[in-house]
Design a protein around this motif. Structure first.
Motif, PDB file in Angstrom:
ATOM      1  N   ASN A   1     -11.860   4.256  -0.360  1.00  0.00           N
ATOM      2  CA  ASN A   1     -11.466   5.251  -1.357  1.00  0.00           C
ATOM      3  C   ASN A   1      -9.975   5.196  -1.680  1.00  0.00           C
ATOM      4  O   ASN A   1      -9.566   5.566  -2.779  1.00  0.00           O
ATOM      5  N   LEU A   2      -9.171   4.747  -0.715  1.00  0.00           N
ATOM      6  CA  LEU A   2      -7.724   4.653  -0.929  1.00  0.00           C
ATOM      7  C   LEU A   2      -7.311   3.268  -1.435  1.00  0.00           C
ATOM      8  O   LEU A   2      -6.120   2.990  -1.585  1.00  0.00           O
ATOM      9  N   GLY A   3      -8.282   2.401  -1.667  1.00  0.00           N
ATOM     10  CA  GLY A   3      -7.989   1.090  -2.216  1.00  0.00           C
ATOM     11  C   GLY A   3      -7.513   0.063  -1.207  1.00  0.00           C
ATOM     12  O   GLY A   3      -6.998  -0.990  -1.576  1.00  0.00           O
ATOM     13  N   ASP A   4      -7.701   0.338   0.086  1.00  0.00           N
ATOM     14  CA  ASP A   4      -7.305  -0.625   1.126  1.00  0.00           C
ATOM     15  C   ASP A   4      -8.556  -1.382   1.562  1.00  0.00           C
ATOM     16  O   ASP A   4      -9.155  -1.104   2.592  1.00  0.00           O
TER      17      ASP A   4
ATOM     18  N   ILE B   1     -13.991   3.522   7.283  1.00  0.00           N
ATOM     19  CA  ILE B   1     -14.237   2.492   6.262  1.00  0.00           C
ATOM     20  C   ILE B   1     -14.265   3.139   4.879  1.00  0.00           C
ATOM     21  O   ILE B   1     -13.637   2.644   3.938  1.00  0.00           O
ATOM     22  N   GLU B   2     -14.970   4.250   4.775  1.00  0.00           N
ATOM     23  CA  GLU B   2     -15.054   4.958   3.494  1.00  0.00           C
ATOM     24  C   GLU B   2     -13.671   5.425   3.039  1.00  0.00           C
ATOM     25  O   GLU B   2     -13.322   5.302   1.863  1.00  0.00           O
TER      26      GLU B   2
ATOM     27  N   ALA C   1      -8.882  -4.471   2.514  1.00  0.00           N
ATOM     28  CA  ALA C   1      -8.730  -5.343   3.689  1.00  0.00           C
ATOM     29  C   ALA C   1      -9.007  -4.570   4.976  1.00  0.00           C
ATOM     30  O   ALA C   1      -9.723  -5.055   5.857  1.00  0.00           O
ATOM     31  N   THR C   2      -8.456  -3.359   5.084  1.00  0.00           N
ATOM     32  CA  THR C   2      -8.731  -2.551   6.273  1.00  0.00           C
ATOM     33  C   THR C   2     -10.222  -2.241   6.357  1.00  0.00           C
ATOM     34  O   THR C   2     -10.815  -2.327   7.432  1.00  0.00           O
ATOM     35  N   ALA C   3     -10.825  -1.909   5.228  1.00  0.00           N
ATOM     36  CA  ALA C   3     -12.267  -1.636   5.216  1.00  0.00           C
ATOM     37  C   ALA C   3     -13.035  -2.853   5.715  1.00  0.00           C
ATOM     38  O   ALA C   3     -13.980  -2.713   6.500  1.00  0.00           O
ATOM     39  N   GLU C   4     -12.636  -4.036   5.300  1.00  0.00           N
ATOM     40  CA  GLU C   4     -13.316  -5.260   5.715  1.00  0.00           C
ATOM     41  C   GLU C   4     -13.133  -5.517   7.211  1.00  0.00           C
ATOM     42  O   GLU C   4     -14.081  -5.889   7.911  1.00  0.00           O
ATOM     43  N   ILE C   5     -11.928  -5.322   7.709  1.00  0.00           N
ATOM     44  CA  ILE C   5     -11.662  -5.490   9.144  1.00  0.00           C
ATOM     45  C   ILE C   5     -12.544  -4.542   9.945  1.00  0.00           C
ATOM     46  O   ILE C   5     -13.186  -4.936  10.931  1.00  0.00           O
TER      47      ILE C   5
ATOM     48  N   LEU D   1       0.869  -1.167   0.000  1.00  0.00           N
ATOM     49  CA  LEU D   1       0.000   0.000   0.000  1.00  0.00           C
ATOM     50  C   LEU D   1       0.911   1.224   0.000  1.00  0.00           C
ATOM     51  O   LEU D   1       1.833   1.324   0.819  1.00  0.00           O
ATOM     52  N   GLU D   2       0.675   2.124  -0.926  1.00  0.00           N
ATOM     53  CA  GLU D   2       1.525   3.305  -1.073  1.00  0.00           C
ATOM     54  C   GLU D   2       1.651   4.056   0.251  1.00  0.00           C
ATOM     55  O   GLU D   2       0.700   4.156   1.021  1.00  0.00           O
ATOM     56  N   GLN D   3       2.826   4.622   0.486  1.00  0.00           N
ATOM     57  CA  GLN D   3       3.173   5.293   1.735  1.00  0.00           C
ATOM     58  C   GLN D   3       2.155   6.358   2.125  1.00  0.00           C
ATOM     59  O   GLN D   3       1.687   6.385   3.260  1.00  0.00           O
ATOM     60  N   ASP D   4       1.806   7.242   1.192  1.00  0.00           N
ATOM     61  CA  ASP D   4       0.881   8.333   1.533  1.00  0.00           C
ATOM     62  C   ASP D   4      -0.509   7.793   1.896  1.00  0.00           C
ATOM     63  O   ASP D   4      -1.171   8.313   2.793  1.00  0.00           O
ATOM     64  N   LYS D   5      -0.924   6.732   1.237  1.00  0.00           N
ATOM     65  CA  LYS D   5      -2.210   6.117   1.570  1.00  0.00           C
ATOM     66  C   LYS D   5      -2.136   5.426   2.928  1.00  0.00           C
ATOM     67  O   LYS D   5      -3.053   5.547   3.744  1.00  0.00           O
ATOM     68  N   ALA D   6      -1.056   4.713   3.161  1.00  0.00           N
ATOM     69  CA  ALA D   6      -0.867   4.027   4.446  1.00  0.00           C
ATOM     70  C   ALA D   6      -0.873   5.028   5.592  1.00  0.00           C
ATOM     71  O   ALA D   6      -1.459   4.775   6.651  1.00  0.00           O
ATOM     72  N   GLU D   7      -0.236   6.173   5.405  1.00  0.00           N
ATOM     73  CA  GLU D   7      -0.200   7.199   6.449  1.00  0.00           C
ATOM     74  C   GLU D   7      -1.594   7.673   6.808  1.00  0.00           C
ATOM     75  O   GLU D   7      -1.932   7.815   7.990  1.00  0.00           O
ATOM     76  N   GLN D   8      -2.431   7.907   5.814  1.00  0.00           N
ATOM     77  CA  GLN D   8      -3.803   8.355   6.061  1.00  0.00           C
ATOM     78  C   GLN D   8      -4.619   7.294   6.793  1.00  0.00           C
ATOM     79  O   GLN D   8      -5.375   7.591   7.720  1.00  0.00           O
ATOM     80  N   ILE D   9      -4.442   6.056   6.375  1.00  0.00           N
ATOM     81  CA  ILE D   9      -5.215   4.971   6.979  1.00  0.00           C
ATOM     82  C   ILE D   9      -4.735   4.692   8.403  1.00  0.00           C
ATOM     83  O   ILE D   9      -5.557   4.509   9.307  1.00  0.00           O
ATOM     84  N   VAL D  10      -3.422   4.706   8.632  1.00  0.00           N
ATOM     85  CA  VAL D  10      -2.905   4.496   9.987  1.00  0.00           C
ATOM     86  C   VAL D  10      -3.389   5.609  10.909  1.00  0.00           C
ATOM     87  O   VAL D  10      -3.763   5.359  12.060  1.00  0.00           O
ATOM     88  N   ASP D  11      -3.446   6.822  10.413  1.00  0.00           N
ATOM     89  CA  ASP D  11      -3.961   7.936  11.213  1.00  0.00           C
ATOM     90  C   ASP D  11      -5.410   7.665  11.623  1.00  0.00           C
ATOM     91  O   ASP D  11      -5.777   7.827  12.792  1.00  0.00           O
TER      92      ASP D  11
END
Length: 181
Positions: free
Chosen positions: A141-144, A136-137, A146-150, A21-31
């Motif tokens: 939207n960021l293509g993750d 979840i949204e 698996a996180t959305a499913e969790i 997962l791209e770094q910038d996307k991962a940062e947003q999701i981890v936040d």
């Protein structure tokens, strides 16, 4: 306590992950995950407090219900923390950091009547459910996916438990009025 310390990763950082997962996307999701994690632990502590102090004619079923509820919250929190770590992040873990990070507020140390306590719990559930839907949204939207499913799985449990709080707050009861005074 050891005096030798080697910091492997600083808090509030996100390193490259093996999930591609791209770094910038991962940062947003981890936040977002860390906000959900912090919210979970504020709710956990409030439910645990109510579990400890509940009294009255319906003590045992309420005591057991609260225990089941905080266990569900803790299980979800663990999944959230592990996902944040898998994405290269550091799960928010200290009580003061969690409280600061949370978007929900602990009701305080006072012991409230159980109806007021449950109303506070239900309100917090509602706030967390809304936040979880936003996370979840974001993940979708960021293509993750698996996180959305969790988060969806955790959301189902939160909504179910919140609905049970709603049932307990209804005005119908088998307890006689004179038993409560």
């Amino acid at each position: 306590m050891s005096t030798q310390k080697t910091v492997r990763q600083s808090a509030d950082t996100v390193e490259e992950n093996e999930l591609r997962l791209e770094q910038d996307k991962a940062e947003q999701i981890v936040d977002a995950l860390n906000t959900e994690l912090a919210n979970s632990y504020v709710l956990y502590h409030q439910l645990k407090k109510h579990h400890w102090v509940v009294e009255g004619a319906e003590f045992l079923p309420l005591h057991e219900f609260l225990e089941e509820s905080y266990e569900h919250v803790e299980e979800g929190a663990d999944e959230i923390a592990e996902r944040a770590q898998a994405l290269g992040g550091v799960p928010v873990s200290g009580p003061s950091n969690q409280e600061e990070r949370a978007t929900v507020e602990f009701e305080g140390e006072d012991v409230l009547d159980i109806r007021s306590a449950f109303e506070n719990d239900l309100e917090m559930y509602g706030d967390i459910i809304e936040s979880m839907r936003d996370s979840i949204e974001l993940a979708e939207n960021l293509g993750d996916y698996a996180t959305a499913e969790i988060l969806r799985d955790i959301l189902v449990t939160l909504e179910d438990d919140g609905h049970h709080f709603e049932h307990y707050l209804e005005d119908d009861s088998l307890v006689l009025e004179e038993a409560t005074h």
